[in-house]
Design a protein around this motif. Structure first.
Motif, PDB file in Angstrom:
ATOM      1  N   MET A  76      12.825 -25.133  -6.181  1.00  0.00           N
ATOM      2  CA  MET A  76      11.518 -25.303  -6.790  1.00  0.00           C
ATOM      3  C   MET A  76      10.480 -25.442  -5.677  1.00  0.00           C
ATOM      4  N   SER A  77       9.365 -24.752  -5.818  1.00  0.00           N
ATOM      5  CA  SER A  77       8.333 -24.793  -4.786  1.00  0.00           C
ATOM      6  C   SER A  77       7.525 -26.085  -4.871  1.00  0.00           C
ATOM      7  N   LEU A  78       6.891 -26.416  -3.768  1.00  0.00           N
ATOM      8  CA  LEU A  78       6.064 -27.613  -3.720  1.00  0.00           C
ATOM      9  C   LEU A  78       4.933 -27.529  -4.747  1.00  0.00           C
ATOM     10  N   THR A  79       4.317 -26.365  -4.877  1.00  0.00           N
ATOM     11  CA  THR A  79       3.232 -26.205  -5.841  1.00  0.00           C
ATOM     12  C   THR A  79       3.724 -26.439  -7.258  1.00  0.00           C
ATOM     13  N   LYS A  80       4.894 -25.938  -7.593  1.00  0.00           N
ATOM     14  CA  LYS A  80       5.471 -26.149  -8.927  1.00  0.00           C
ATOM     15  C   LYS A  80       5.704 -27.638  -9.176  1.00  0.00           C
ATOM     16  N   GLU A  81       6.205 -28.350  -8.179  1.00  0.00           N
ATOM     17  CA  GLU A  81       6.413 -29.796  -8.306  1.00  0.00           C
ATOM     18  C   GLU A  81       5.092 -30.520  -8.533  1.00  0.00           C
ATOM     19  N   ILE A  82       4.066 -30.116  -7.796  1.00  0.00           N
ATOM     20  CA  ILE A  82       2.748 -30.736  -7.945  1.00  0.00           C
ATOM     21  C   ILE A  82       2.217 -30.495  -9.352  1.00  0.00           C
ATOM     22  N   ILE A  83       2.323 -29.269  -9.854  1.00  0.00           N
ATOM     23  CA  ILE A  83       1.813 -28.930 -11.185  1.00  0.00           C
ATOM     24  C   ILE A  83       2.586 -29.701 -12.260  1.00  0.00           C
ATOM     25  N   ASP A  84       3.881 -29.832 -12.111  1.00  0.00           N
ATOM     26  CA  ASP A  84       4.680 -30.622 -13.062  1.00  0.00           C
ATOM     27  C   ASP A  84       4.244 -32.083 -13.053  1.00  0.00           C
ATOM     28  N   GLN A  85       3.985 -32.627 -11.867  1.00  0.00           N
ATOM     29  CA  GLN A  85       3.518 -34.008 -11.742  1.00  0.00           C
ATOM     30  C   GLN A  85       2.152 -34.168 -12.423  1.00  0.00           C
ATOM     31  N   GLU A  86       1.274 -33.213 -12.224  1.00  0.00           N
ATOM     32  CA  GLU A  86      -0.054 -33.262 -12.846  1.00  0.00           C
ATOM     33  C   GLU A  86       0.055 -33.235 -14.375  1.00  0.00           C
ATOM     34  N   ALA A  87       0.932 -32.409 -14.903  1.00  0.00           N
ATOM     35  CA  ALA A  87       1.111 -32.321 -16.356  1.00  0.00           C
ATOM     36  C   ALA A  87       1.623 -33.635 -16.922  1.00  0.00           C
ATOM     37  N   SER A  88       2.559 -34.281 -16.232  1.00  0.00           N
ATOM     38  CA  SER A  88       3.090 -35.549 -16.734  1.00  0.00           C
ATOM     39  C   SER A  88       2.035 -36.650 -16.659  1.00  0.00           C
ATOM     40  N   GLY A  90       6.176 -18.491  -9.476  1.00  0.00           N
ATOM     41  CA  GLY A  90       7.001 -19.462 -10.184  1.00  0.00           C
ATOM     42  C   GLY A  90       6.244 -20.312 -11.191  1.00  0.00           C
ATOM     43  N   ILE A  91       4.942 -20.073 -11.339  1.00  0.00           N
ATOM     44  CA  ILE A  91       4.139 -20.830 -12.305  1.00  0.00           C
ATOM     45  C   ILE A  91       3.542 -19.816 -13.278  1.00  0.00           C
ATOM     46  N   GLU A  92       3.746 -20.057 -14.569  1.00  0.00           N
ATOM     47  CA  GLU A  92       3.391 -19.085 -15.595  1.00  0.00           C
ATOM     48  C   GLU A  92       1.892 -18.824 -15.714  1.00  0.00           C
ATOM     49  N   GLN A  93       1.077 -19.850 -15.539  1.00  0.00           N
ATOM     50  CA  GLN A  93      -0.358 -19.711 -15.739  1.00  0.00           C
ATOM     51  C   GLN A  93      -1.097 -19.898 -14.424  1.00  0.00           C
ATOM     52  N   PRO A  94      -2.340 -19.407 -14.341  1.00  0.00           N
ATOM     53  CA  PRO A  94      -3.141 -19.699 -13.153  1.00  0.00           C
ATOM     54  C   PRO A  94      -3.360 -21.205 -13.016  1.00  0.00           C
ATOM     55  N   VAL A  95      -3.505 -21.661 -11.798  1.00  0.00           N
ATOM     56  CA  VAL A  95      -3.641 -23.084 -11.497  1.00  0.00           C
ATOM     57  C   VAL A  95      -5.068 -23.359 -11.035  1.00  0.00           C
ATOM     58  N   ALA A  96      -5.694 -24.373 -11.617  1.00  0.00           N
ATOM     59  CA  ALA A  96      -7.034 -24.799 -11.204  1.00  0.00           C
ATOM     60  C   ALA A  96      -6.894 -25.792 -10.052  1.00  0.00           C
ATOM     61  N   TYR A  97      -7.768 -25.658  -9.055  1.00  0.00           N
ATOM     62  CA  TYR A  97      -7.738 -26.594  -7.931  1.00  0.00           C
ATOM     63  C   TYR A  97      -9.103 -26.675  -7.275  1.00  0.00           C
ATOM     64  N   ILE A  98      -9.308 -27.770  -6.555  1.00  0.00           N
ATOM     65  CA  ILE A  98     -10.515 -27.947  -5.743  1.00  0.00           C
ATOM     66  C   ILE A  98     -10.054 -28.296  -4.340  1.00  0.00           C
ATOM     67  N   GLY A  99     -10.949 -28.159  -3.387  1.00  0.00           N
ATOM     68  CA  GLY A  99     -10.630 -28.511  -2.016  1.00  0.00           C
ATOM     69  C   GLY A  99     -11.876 -28.963  -1.281  1.00  0.00           C
ATOM     70  N   PHE A 100     -11.681 -29.852  -0.308  1.00  0.00           N
ATOM     71  CA  PHE A 100     -12.796 -30.326   0.502  1.00  0.00           C
ATOM     72  C   PHE A 100     -12.253 -30.852   1.828  1.00  0.00           C
ATOM     73  N   PRO A 101     -13.099 -30.912   2.870  1.00  0.00           N
ATOM     74  CA  PRO A 101     -12.642 -31.424   4.163  1.00  0.00           C
ATOM     75  C   PRO A 101     -12.254 -32.897   4.061  1.00  0.00           C
ATOM     76  N   GLU A 102     -11.177 -33.287   4.735  1.00  0.00           N
ATOM     77  CA  GLU A 102     -10.733 -34.682   4.646  1.00  0.00           C
ATOM     78  C   GLU A 102     -11.793 -35.649   5.146  1.00  0.00           C
ATOM     79  N   THR A 103     -12.673 -35.202   6.040  1.00  0.00           N
ATOM     80  CA  THR A 103     -13.725 -36.082   6.556  1.00  0.00           C
ATOM     81  C   THR A 103     -14.771 -36.424   5.498  1.00  0.00           C
ATOM     82  N   SER A 104     -14.812 -35.693   4.391  1.00  0.00           N
ATOM     83  CA  SER A 104     -15.792 -35.930   3.326  1.00  0.00           C
ATOM     84  C   SER A 104     -15.332 -36.960   2.298  1.00  0.00           C
ATOM     85  N   LEU A 105     -14.074 -37.316   2.312  1.00  0.00           N
ATOM     86  CA  LEU A 105     -13.536 -38.187   1.270  1.00  0.00           C
ATOM     87  C   LEU A 105     -14.294 -39.510   1.171  1.00  0.00           C
ATOM     88  N   ALA A 106     -14.596 -40.132   2.288  1.00  0.00           N
ATOM     89  CA  ALA A 106     -15.246 -41.448   2.276  1.00  0.00           C
ATOM     90  C   ALA A 106     -16.585 -41.432   1.536  1.00  0.00           C
TER      91      ALA A 106
END
Length: 107
Positions: A1-13, A58-74
Motif C-alpha cells: 500500500m502506498s503512503l498516499t493511500k494510507e494518508i487518504i484512508d486515515q483522512e476518511a476515518s 491506487g486511489i479510485e478518485q482524485p485527491v484534494a490537497y493543499i500545500g504551503f512552505p513550512e516556514t509559513s505555518l506559524a
C-alpha cells in the motif's frame, strides 16, 4: 500500500468520526501538504489556500490537497491550537475546542 493511500484512508476515518478537529500535515521537501479532510480544515481554520486535485495510483478518485512552505505555518496557527510532532515528516495541528460535524460545517 502506498503512503498516499494510507494518508487518504486515515483522512476518511477522521471525517467519519475520528479526530475531526485535527489537521494532519505531511512534510514534502520544505513544504507541508494536507490531504482531503485536513485540507478542508486547513482552508476553513488556517488560511484560504488554493485547493489542488490530482489522481494518484491506487486511489479510485482524485485527491484534494493543499500545500504551503513550512516556514509559513506559524503565521497561520489559530490561537489556542496545539502543534504535535508525530514523526520527522508528519505534524498534527489540534484545533482549539470547536464542534465540527462531518458535513464540514460547525454545529
Amino acid at each position: 500500500m502506498s503512503l498516499t493511500k494510507e494518508i487518504i484512508d486515515q483522512e476518511a476515518s477522521m471525517k467519519q468520526g475520528g479526530e475531526r478537529g485535527v489537521i494532519h500535515l505531511h512534510r514534502e521537501g520544505s513544504f507541508y501538504r494536507a490531504y482531503e479532510w485536513s485540507a478542508y480544515l486547513s482552508c476553513r481554520y488556517l488560511h484560504e489556500f488554493k485547493v489542488n486535485k490530482r489522481a494518484f495510483n491506487g486511489i479510485e478518485q482524485p485527491v484534494a490537497y493543499i500545500g504551503f512552505p513550512e516556514t509559513s505555518l506559524a503565521k497561520w496557527m489559530p490561537e489556542g491550537a496545539e502543534l504535535v510532532k508525530i514523526d520527522e515528516k508528519h505534524m498534527a495541528v489540534r484545533l482549539p475546542a470547536i464542534n465540527i460535524c462531518s458535513c464540514g460545517g460547525r454545529r
